[in-house]
Design an enzyme around this catalytic site. Structure first.
Site, short mmCIF file in Angstrom:
data_model
loop_
_atom_site.label_atom_id
_atom_site.label_comp_id
_atom_site.label_asym_id
_atom_site.label_seq_id
_atom_site.Cartn_x
_atom_site.Cartn_y
_atom_site.Cartn_z
N HIS A 138 0.88 -1.18 0.00
CA HIS A 138 0.00 0.00 0.00
C HIS A 138 0.91 1.23 0.00
O HIS A 138 1.99 1.21 0.60
CB HIS A 138 -0.83 0.13 1.27
N ASP B 240 2.02 2.09 3.48
CA ASP B 240 2.89 1.12 4.19
C ASP B 240 4.34 1.54 4.01
O ASP B 240 5.15 1.43 4.92
CB ASP B 240 2.88 -0.29 3.57
C1 XLS Z 1 -7.74 -6.61 4.34
C2 XLS Z 1 -7.29 -6.84 2.99
C3 XLS Z 1 -6.13 -5.96 2.55
C4 XLS Z 1 -6.00 -5.94 1.07
C5 XLS Z 1 -5.14 -4.84 0.56
O1 XLS Z 1 -8.43 -7.39 4.95
O2 XLS Z 1 -6.98 -8.17 2.83
O3 XLS Z 1 -4.96 -6.37 3.18
O4 XLS Z 1 -5.50 -7.14 0.58
O5 XLS Z 1 -5.64 -3.59 0.88
#
Ligand code: XLS
Ligand code: NI
Ligand code: NI
Length: 436
Positions: free
Chosen positions: A101, A104
């Site tokens: 992300h 992140d």
């Molecule tokens: C959350 C999601 C997230 C997505 C990416 O539950 O799995 O991690 O994969 O935003």
């Protein structure tokens, strides 16, 4: 650069008899299965958010994770250092891909401009590290759920200014994904849903979400980004109801708003189980619609009702996943992306290796088992045989649309009570066990 994992060297394949916990027993990247290498089939990917940013905190306790790269002040320089540590991890593991992300990898700035500048500075390092290590980007995404501005949602916020802010963030995230040569971009509706319908205009929010995605598609074209867009279903958490609840709900939404040609599904095991489905069910729903894009490989705990994001080690699960993947032609731009985190009690850096090695081995075994089941042919033959009444005569005419109720009535009157055969579930469960 000081090593983040000094005691660990590149993980090697040592075969099933090895007792070395830091070696692959089944994942042998170059080994061929059904004409392709394991690496080509599985396209493993490590997620930045859990692996680098997961501190092991929960709502009752602080983070426990020992992470040398976190000894800093949240600066851009620290984020760049962390990115280098991440690539060291992925490289030592031998996974070909990663996912991230925007927030992140780089800190939230006080303004959008500041956030974008920080992101650019870290992306520069990520680009260098990709080049140095050969690790590639599976998909990028925007984090639209941590900051308080998104508390009512992002693309489905009641406030048009928030929609605009989210659009600006996604625009930038798609651009950096493009710059990093990403093979895809994922939309997971972090808070696209509601907590109560008393304050919610659902129809309007869904229309806004569709508008948002159409704008993303237009921007993708405008900048020449060729990666695949994915939408990731999840039924709840953080909101009580997430609009992209499951594969069927996503497909219906994509069809209703004329987006079906632009997005495939990124399915996650723990989201499937939260929706009351198996992962196999979700993969079949997506596969049948030609929309099986990528998988977020993890698992939940059926005793707990939330997204525990554990590493997948269950061979039935990985076998089912690989059977569906092979059936629908395998992963193209997608991958087996470990959207999974180590437990709070597993706080040492080496636990990150154990977790990923276990997941990769479990999927490699799933692949080998699925291929063996397919080569054996008895399962497929059984299913084919079960539907044989549709292959000729009346069944074929129905499928071809050549008969209506009148002819079917005549048929039923003439032939009387149909003679049925057993579904043989227990026989098939035993058959599968012969391969596990
Ligand atoms: C959350 C999601 C997230 C997505 C990416 O539950 O799995 O991690 O994969 O935003
Ligand atoms: Ni996910
Ligand atoms: Ni999840």
């Amino acid at each position: 650069m000081p090593s983040a994992f000094p005691k660990i060297s590149t993980i090697q394949f040592e075969g099933p008899t090895s007792k070395n916990p830091l070696a692959f027993k089944h994942y042998n990247a170059g080994e061929r299965v059904e004409g392709k290498t394991m690496a080509e089939h599985l396209r493993f990917s490590v997620v930045y958010w859990h692996t680098m940013r997961g501190a092991g905190g929960d709502m009752f306790g602080w983070g426990t994770a020992q992470r040398a790269w976190e000894l800093g002040e949240g600066t851009v320089a620290q984020a760049q250092h962390r990115a280098r540590c991440f690539f060291e991890f992925v490289e030592k593991l031998g996974a070909p891909y990663y996912a991230f992300h925007d927030r992140d990898v780089a800190p939230h700035g006080k303004t959008l401009r500041e956030s974008n500048a920080s992101l650019d500075a870290v992306v520069k390092v990520m680009k260098q590290e990709q080049k140095r290590s050969g690790v590639k980007l599976l998909w990028g995404t925007a984090q639209l759920f941590v900051h308080p501005r998104y508390c009512h949602g992002a693309a489905t916020s009641c406030d048009a200014n928030v929609f605009a802010y989210a659009a600006a963030q996604v625009k930038k995230a798609i651009e950096v994904t493009h710059e990093l040569g990403g093979e895809g971009y994922t939309f997971w509706g972090g808070r696209e849903g509601y907590s109560t319908l008393w304050n919610t205009d659902m129809k309007r929010e869904l229309a806004h979400l569709a508008k948002f995605l159409h704008m993303a598609v237009a921007h993708k074209k405008a900048i020449g980004f060729k990666g695949q867009f994915y939408i990731e279903p999840k039924p709840k958490e953080p909101t009580k109801h997430q609009y992209d609840a499951d594969a069927a709900a996503c497909l219906n939404f994509l069809r209703e708003y004329d987006l079906i040609d632009h997005l495939k599904l990124n399915l996650e095991t723990n989201h499937a189980t939260l929706a009351g489905h198996t992962m196999q069910h979700e993969m079949e729903v997506a596969g049948a619609a030609g929309a099986l894009g990528s998988i977020d490989a993890n698992t939940g705990d059926l005793m707990l009702g939330w997204d525990t994001d554990q590493f997948p080690t269950d061979l039935y699960l990985t076998t089912q996943c690989m059977l569906s993947l092979l059936k629908y032609g395998g992963l193209k731009t997608g991958g087996v992306n470990f959207d999974a985190k180590v437990r709070r009690e597993s706080f040492e850096p080496v636990d990150l290796f154990h977790a990923h090695i276990g997941g990769m081995d479990a999927f490699a075994r799933g692949l080998k088992i699925a291929a063996a089941i397919r080569a054996d042919g008895r399962l497929a033959d059984f299913v084919k045989h079960r539907y044989r009444s549709w292959d000729s005569g009346l069944g074929k005419e129905i499928e071809l649309g050549k008969v209506g109720f009148k002819q079917l009535e005549a048929h039923a009157l003439k032939h009387g009570e149909p003679k049925l055969e057993s579904g043989r579930q227990e026989f098939l469960e035993n058959l599968i066990n012969d391969f596990i």
